[in-house]
Design a protein around this motif. Sequence first.
Motif, mmCIF file in Angstrom:
data_model
loop_
_atom_site.group_PDB
_atom_site.id
_atom_site.type_symbol
_atom_site.label_atom_id
_atom_site.label_comp_id
_atom_site.label_asym_id
_atom_site.label_seq_id
_atom_site.Cartn_x
_atom_site.Cartn_y
_atom_site.Cartn_z
ATOM 1 N N HIS A 1 21.243 41.867 41.701
ATOM 2 C CA HIS A 1 20.142 41.962 40.738
ATOM 3 C C HIS A 1 19.311 40.686 40.702
ATOM 4 O O HIS A 1 18.208 40.662 40.154
ATOM 5 C CB HIS A 1 20.681 42.272 39.332
ATOM 6 C CG HIS A 1 21.385 41.121 38.689
ATOM 7 N ND1 HIS A 1 22.688 40.769 39.009
ATOM 8 C CD2 HIS A 1 20.969 40.226 37.757
ATOM 9 C CE1 HIS A 1 23.038 39.725 38.286
ATOM 10 N NE2 HIS A 1 22.025 39.370 37.514
ATOM 11 N N TRP B 1 25.949 54.839 36.935
ATOM 12 C CA TRP B 1 24.633 54.377 37.392
ATOM 13 C C TRP B 1 24.578 54.402 38.911
ATOM 14 O O TRP B 1 25.563 54.127 39.593
ATOM 15 C CB TRP B 1 24.337 52.966 36.869
ATOM 16 C CG TRP B 1 25.306 51.908 37.338
ATOM 17 C CD1 TRP B 1 26.573 51.680 36.881
ATOM 18 C CD2 TRP B 1 25.077 50.911 38.350
ATOM 19 N NE1 TRP B 1 27.152 50.621 37.532
ATOM 20 C CE2 TRP B 1 26.272 50.122 38.438
ATOM 21 C CE3 TRP B 1 24.005 50.598 39.174
ATOM 22 C CZ2 TRP B 1 26.400 49.048 39.325
ATOM 23 C CZ3 TRP B 1 24.126 49.540 40.067
ATOM 24 C CH2 TRP B 1 25.310 48.772 40.135
ATOM 25 N N TRP C 1 30.460 53.159 38.049
ATOM 26 C CA TRP C 1 30.701 53.263 36.608
ATOM 27 C C TRP C 1 30.544 51.881 35.992
ATOM 28 O O TRP C 1 31.163 50.919 36.410
ATOM 29 C CB TRP C 1 32.098 53.790 36.315
ATOM 30 C CG TRP C 1 32.396 53.841 34.838
ATOM 31 C CD1 TRP C 1 33.140 52.965 34.110
ATOM 32 C CD2 TRP C 1 31.911 54.823 33.909
ATOM 33 N NE1 TRP C 1 33.159 53.327 32.787
ATOM 34 C CE2 TRP C 1 32.419 54.464 32.629
ATOM 35 C CE3 TRP C 1 31.113 55.956 34.034
ATOM 36 C CZ2 TRP C 1 32.137 55.219 31.495
ATOM 37 C CZ3 TRP C 1 30.837 56.705 32.895
ATOM 38 C CH2 TRP C 1 31.349 56.333 31.641
ATOM 39 N N SER C 2 29.663 51.779 35.003
ATOM 40 C CA SER C 2 29.439 50.517 34.306
ATOM 41 C C SER C 2 30.453 50.374 33.181
ATOM 42 O O SER C 2 30.458 51.182 32.242
ATOM 43 C CB SER C 2 28.020 50.467 33.732
ATOM 44 O OG SER C 2 27.870 49.343 32.886
ATOM 45 N N ARG C 3 31.306 49.362 33.271
ATOM 46 C CA ARG C 3 32.318 49.161 32.227
ATOM 47 C C ARG C 3 31.693 48.632 30.945
ATOM 48 O O ARG C 3 32.185 48.902 29.850
ATOM 49 C CB ARG C 3 33.379 48.180 32.732
ATOM 50 C CG ARG C 3 34.216 48.725 33.880
ATOM 51 C CD ARG C 3 35.169 47.673 34.411
ATOM 52 N NE ARG C 3 34.451 46.515 34.932
ATOM 53 C CZ ARG C 3 35.017 45.354 35.243
ATOM 54 N NH1 ARG C 3 36.325 45.187 35.052
ATOM 55 N NH2 ARG C 3 34.303 44.361 35.719
ATOM 56 N N SER C 4 30.613 47.865 31.061
ATOM 57 C CA SER C 4 29.976 47.301 29.868
ATOM 58 C C SER C 4 29.154 48.342 29.114
ATOM 59 O O SER C 4 29.140 48.388 27.883
ATOM 60 C CB SER C 4 29.090 46.116 30.256
ATOM 61 O OG SER C 4 28.071 46.524 31.168
ATOM 62 N N ARG C 5 28.453 49.209 29.863
ATOM 63 C CA ARG C 5 27.608 50.228 29.238
ATOM 64 C C ARG C 5 28.325 51.561 29.076
ATOM 65 O O ARG C 5 27.808 52.473 28.423
ATOM 66 C CB ARG C 5 26.335 50.423 30.064
ATOM 67 C CG ARG C 5 25.401 49.214 30.075
ATOM 68 C CD ARG C 5 24.203 49.479 30.963
ATOM 69 N NE ARG C 5 24.600 49.586 32.377
ATOM 70 C CZ ARG C 5 23.831 50.088 33.330
ATOM 71 N NH1 ARG C 5 22.634 50.565 33.031
ATOM 72 N NH2 ARG C 5 24.259 50.124 34.588
ATOM 73 N N GLU C 6 29.475 51.666 29.726
ATOM 74 C CA GLU C 6 30.272 52.896 29.696
ATOM 75 C C GLU C 6 29.438 54.113 30.102
ATOM 76 O O GLU C 6 29.376 55.131 29.394
ATOM 77 C CB GLU C 6 30.905 53.101 28.314
ATOM 78 C CG GLU C 6 31.918 52.032 27.953
ATOM 79 C CD GLU C 6 32.710 52.375 26.705
ATOM 80 O OE1 GLU C 6 32.255 53.248 25.933
ATOM 81 O OE2 GLU C 6 33.786 51.775 26.505
ATOM 82 N N ALA D 1 32.095 46.745 42.795
ATOM 83 C CA ALA D 1 31.858 47.464 41.550
ATOM 84 C C ALA D 1 32.998 48.463 41.353
ATOM 85 O O ALA D 1 33.906 48.555 42.180
ATOM 86 C CB ALA D 1 30.506 48.176 41.592
ATOM 87 N N LYS E 1 23.102 52.838 42.257
ATOM 88 C CA LYS E 1 22.510 51.597 42.741
ATOM 89 C C LYS E 1 21.095 51.880 43.250
ATOM 90 O O LYS E 1 20.890 52.754 44.092
ATOM 91 C CB LYS E 1 23.369 51.028 43.875
ATOM 92 C CG LYS E 1 22.819 49.748 44.476
ATOM 93 C CD LYS E 1 22.816 48.618 43.472
ATOM 94 C CE LYS E 1 22.269 47.336 44.093
ATOM 95 N NZ LYS E 1 22.144 46.261 43.108
#
Length: 211
Positions: free
Chosen positions: A94, A58, A50-55, A31, A60
């Motif tokens: 997931h 998060w 850091w979530s690149r899709s949700r910006e 990640a 784990k």
Amino acid sequence: MNFVDQLKFDDKGLIPAIIQDYKTGEVLMMAYMNKETVQKTVQTGKTVFWSRSREKLWMKGETSGHFQYVKSIKLDCDNDCLLISVEQIEAACHTNHYSCFYREYKNGQLEEVEDSNFNKAKVLQDVYDIIVDRVKNPKEGSYTNYLFSKGIDKMLKKVGEETAEVIIAAKNKAADEIRYEVADLLYHLLVVLVERGITLDEVYDELERRK
């Protein structure tokens, strides 16, 4: 120099982090982190990404409970990639697979692979943790709670009985019986370890020293 200040983030302020099982070395996932999530990971002792899709950042396990407790953080020679060893709760992926890398390219296609022997051995820790939970949260009708109510003498008596059963099964060359009795013996040994406050890690360390 501060550890975080030594990291080389890319032009988006991110750095890849490889997550591995601290006991087996198995790669669990990959990640991205930014400066803030690296700092939060260090502060909390749990992986934060850091979530690149949700910006957004998060942690784990924040929704699944499958937290990753950090055991060590290593930095590669170029300072642009992290290797984080963790104690993984349940599954990293997931999809509920222990590792995100549960597919293998074979004969021109992807095939799911079975858990490694290391992952299968994880059942010992799972049983140990269940025994600990029974002590903290007694359950009516629990055989484990029965043993703890009777005390160490009863536990050791059962270890002796199960050891004898293993010997008999082995003498009879009965494979199914051997597997069954060894499983019983291992369970009762785990009960004794919990009762005496000894962890499996301590046993693993002892075996490592003897190796």
